[in-house]
Design a protein around this motif. Structure first.
Motif, mmCIF file in Angstrom:
data_model
loop_
_atom_site.group_PDB
_atom_site.id
_atom_site.type_symbol
_atom_site.label_atom_id
_atom_site.label_comp_id
_atom_site.label_asym_id
_atom_site.label_seq_id
_atom_site.Cartn_x
_atom_site.Cartn_y
_atom_site.Cartn_z
ATOM 1 N N GLN A 45 0.825 -1.210 0.000
ATOM 2 C CA GLN A 45 0.000 0.000 0.000
ATOM 3 C C GLN A 45 0.860 1.262 0.000
ATOM 4 N N VAL A 46 1.948 1.246 0.767
ATOM 5 C CA VAL A 46 2.838 2.406 0.776
ATOM 6 C C VAL A 46 3.458 2.583 -0.601
ATOM 7 N N LYS A 47 3.836 1.492 -1.229
ATOM 8 C CA LYS A 47 4.408 1.555 -2.585
ATOM 9 C C LYS A 47 3.380 2.122 -3.568
ATOM 10 N N ARG A 48 2.146 1.636 -3.491
ATOM 11 C CA ARG A 48 1.085 2.055 -4.416
ATOM 12 C C ARG A 48 0.749 3.531 -4.249
ATOM 13 N N LEU A 49 0.698 3.992 -3.008
ATOM 14 C CA LEU A 49 0.279 5.362 -2.744
ATOM 15 C C LEU A 49 1.421 6.367 -2.820
ATOM 16 N N GLY A 50 2.666 5.874 -2.826
ATOM 17 C CA GLY A 50 3.810 6.776 -2.848
ATOM 18 C C GLY A 50 3.987 7.407 -1.480
ATOM 19 N N PRO A 51 4.788 8.430 -1.352
ATOM 20 C CA PRO A 51 4.860 9.082 -0.046
ATOM 21 C C PRO A 51 3.450 9.503 0.366
ATOM 22 N N VAL A 52 3.041 9.048 1.545
ATOM 23 C CA VAL A 52 1.656 9.235 1.959
ATOM 24 C C VAL A 52 1.609 9.615 3.435
ATOM 25 N N VAL A 55 -2.282 9.316 8.187
ATOM 26 C CA VAL A 55 -3.734 9.369 8.337
ATOM 27 C C VAL A 55 -4.430 8.893 7.055
ATOM 28 N N ASP A 56 -3.876 9.236 5.896
ATOM 29 C CA ASP A 56 -4.460 8.788 4.635
ATOM 30 C C ASP A 56 -4.242 7.289 4.427
ATOM 31 N N LEU A 57 -3.068 6.816 4.825
ATOM 32 C CA LEU A 57 -2.773 5.387 4.724
ATOM 33 C C LEU A 57 -3.698 4.588 5.638
ATOM 34 N N GLU A 60 -7.071 4.405 4.056
ATOM 35 C CA GLU A 60 -7.055 3.478 2.922
ATOM 36 C C GLU A 60 -7.113 2.027 3.405
ATOM 37 N N LEU A 61 -6.442 1.747 4.503
ATOM 38 C CA LEU A 61 -6.369 0.389 5.047
ATOM 39 C C LEU A 61 -7.531 0.065 5.983
ATOM 40 N N LYS A 62 -8.376 1.052 6.254
ATOM 41 C CA LYS A 62 -9.512 0.888 7.169
ATOM 42 C C LYS A 62 -9.040 0.446 8.551
ATOM 43 N N MET A 63 -8.020 1.138 9.064
ATOM 44 C CA MET A 63 -7.534 0.856 10.409
ATOM 45 C C MET A 63 -7.313 2.168 11.144
ATOM 46 N N THR A 64 -7.225 2.069 12.455
ATOM 47 C CA THR A 64 -7.007 3.275 13.252
ATOM 48 C C THR A 64 -5.558 3.731 13.105
ATOM 49 N N ASP A 88 3.954 20.578 5.865
ATOM 50 C CA ASP A 88 4.197 21.551 6.925
ATOM 51 C C ASP A 88 4.822 20.832 8.121
ATOM 52 N N ALA A 89 5.159 21.583 9.126
ATOM 53 C CA ALA A 89 5.888 21.041 10.280
ATOM 54 C C ALA A 89 5.075 20.025 11.077
ATOM 55 N N ARG A 90 3.752 20.069 10.946
ATOM 56 C CA ARG A 90 2.903 19.162 11.727
ATOM 57 C C ARG A 90 2.647 17.836 11.032
ATOM 58 N N SER A 91 2.960 17.724 9.768
ATOM 59 C CA SER A 91 2.594 16.504 9.048
ATOM 60 C C SER A 91 3.819 15.653 8.720
ATOM 61 N N LEU A 92 3.575 14.366 8.638
ATOM 62 C CA LEU A 92 4.596 13.397 8.282
ATOM 63 C C LEU A 92 4.181 12.668 7.020
ATOM 64 N N LEU A 93 5.151 12.135 6.323
ATOM 65 C CA LEU A 93 4.909 11.250 5.191
ATOM 66 C C LEU A 93 5.655 9.959 5.446
ATOM 67 N N VAL A 94 5.083 8.850 4.992
ATOM 68 C CA VAL A 94 5.794 7.576 5.028
ATOM 69 C C VAL A 94 6.009 7.123 3.587
ATOM 70 N N ALA A 95 7.173 6.515 3.352
ATOM 71 C CA ALA A 95 7.518 6.056 2.003
ATOM 72 C C ALA A 95 8.437 4.853 2.117
ATOM 73 N N LEU A 96 8.489 4.081 1.049
ATOM 74 C CA LEU A 96 9.429 2.963 0.985
ATOM 75 C C LEU A 96 10.840 3.491 0.799
#
Length: 151
Positions: A45-52, A55-57, A60-64, A88-96
């Protein structure tokens, strides 16, 4: 042949039985990559969505968010996923990471083997019918509205 006019037994129990068998089938193959099937799915899912954004991930995964955070930690510790600053400073992204991409490719090979074995065991027609039945059932149950199931 005895034709049943109503379901016998508990549908939830039957679905859980099937899930346990399917999970064991995929886990046996995907574990050869050193991943759990759930970890492979998360990398996918991380690969498909790219840096995400997490909260969006999670959505997408229907999990908390807390469940996602727990599931991400071993992948981050292994160096397969990286967290970085977002817009912005408050947000994070996850990526492979490149290592995560390589681990995903390795696990994908095993996942494909598991899928091919399942197709051979059940027959492609039955697998397609199962997918259709699951999709239709999720739509009818309102997969995003669990409150309806409590009435």
């Amino acid at each position: 042949m005895d034709i049943q006019t109503k379901p016998r037994g508990c549908t939830s129990f039957k679905v859980r039985q099937l899930m346990r068998r399917l999970s064991a089938h995929y886990d046996a193959e995907v574990s050869k990559s050193g991943l759990k099937t759930t970890q492979y799915s998360l990398l996918s899912q991380v690969k498909r969505l790219g840096p995400v954004r997490p909260v969006d991930l999670a959505g997408e995964l229907k999990m908390t968010a807390s469940t996602l955070s727990r599931n991400l930690q071993p992948l981050i510790a292994a160096g397969w996923i990286v967290q970085s600053a977002g817009a912005d400073a408050r947000s994070l992204l996850v990526a492979l990471t490149p290592e995560g991409e390589a681990k995903w490719r390795e696990a994908q090979h095993h996942w494909k083997t598991a899928q091919q074995k399942l197709n051979a065991l059940l027959g492609v027609e039955r697998v397609l019918a199962l997918h259709q039945l699951i999709d239709e059932s999720l739509e009818l149950l309102g997969a995003d509205d669990a409150a309806d199931l409590q009435d």
